[in-house]
Structures are given as C-alpha cells and as structure tokens.
Design a protein around this motif. Sequence first.
Motif: not given
Length: 227
Positions: A44-51, A113-117, A128-137
Amino acid sequence: MTRPPSDDATPSFMRMLGELPAFALHPGWFGTAHDLARGRDGKGRAVLVLPGFLASDMLTARLRHTIEAAGYRAHGWDLGVNQGISAEVFDALLRRIDALPAPLSLVGWSLGGLYARELAKRRPGAVDRVVTLGSPFSGDLHMNRAWKLYEWINHHPIDEPPVPIDLAVKPPMPTFALWSAQDGIVAPAASRGLAGEADHVIEVPCRHMDFVSAPVALTAVLDALEA
C-alpha cells in the motif's frame, strides 16, 4: 566503416522518428500488468507518478496500473499536461506530496523525473526514493530533441528555469536512474548521469516513449520500487 553514435550526443532525427509507434506496439497491457506484478507486495505504499514534457496522466496510465497491480497506491499528478518547469506547478506538487502518506516514492518520466529529483530535495522526510525514467538530469540540458520546443512554449531558456534547481545534485535518498541506449529523445549520458549523481543506474533496452509502457521498462520500475 560507420562510427557508432556517442551516448552524449543528441539522438539522431531518424532515431527520434522511431519513437512514434511506441505505444501501439504494447497491446493487451492490462493483462501484462498483473503478470509483471505477480509475487510483489507494495504494502500500500504511495507512489506519485509524474509525466514527461507535453504528457499527462493519460500517458502514464499503463505504468500506474502496473504499480497498483503490485500492491502500491499509485497517484497521478492531476495537473493536466506537463508543459514545463514553473513555480506554480512546483508549489502544487509540494502540496500534493504533503497531502499523501509518507513514505512516498516518486517516479518521474523524462521532465517529470527532473521535477521528482528537485521535489525530493525539498521534502526529504516524506520521500523514500526517486526513480527517473529517461530524465536528462546530467550535463547539458540541450542534449535532447525537445529543448527548442520547450523554450518556444515556456519563453525561458531551458537551462534558466524560473525555479532554483541543481539537477546534478543527488537527492538525499536512494535514487534510481533508468536510461536507454535506444533513447530517441534524450542523450543516454544525460539520463544515466555521472558517478555520484544517482545511486543506482539501470540500463533498460527500450525507446524513450517505452519507459511508461514496455514490459521490460515496467519491470525495471517495479524492481526499483521494491529494492
């Protein structure tokens, strides 16, 4: 002899065109989601997905459904189309993080992913963690096929956003950078990063648009959430 493209170069025009049919090639994804999620328990851990840039929650639906199937509570960002970096959107996302139960995981696709970081740096006690998907950081923000369109829409240089950010500085919690040598939008080196810019660097054999739809990418996201 043809020289292979450098992974720090902007993807070629032809590689970018190869991104166009990505979503159409993954039919029947509802069944796939449950297959990929079998044996996992997100408790049940919450995960926020950013487009990503010019994407909305509609384009992350496959990813969120798969995350839900694995036992997490997946949330969209509920802010319509991601048109770029703005102080208003940044503040709205901080409020959204504050409203969701901690610990919260952030999964961001491309610009998301840039927003997420950056959001994670502001809320280290909640994320608790950040997962980036093809993000140009990492590196030059012009190492992608979208920067000219971004500047035309947002009326500010891509490397001078209206919010103070330092993309290369790693958030203070575990970070997972998913990248692909097949990416047709972002230079692979930009989404992989240099030593110290991400804790876990994971190569995924998919196109940029596949990060939120292809089974191999969805599996990599679930693995990162479970690690």
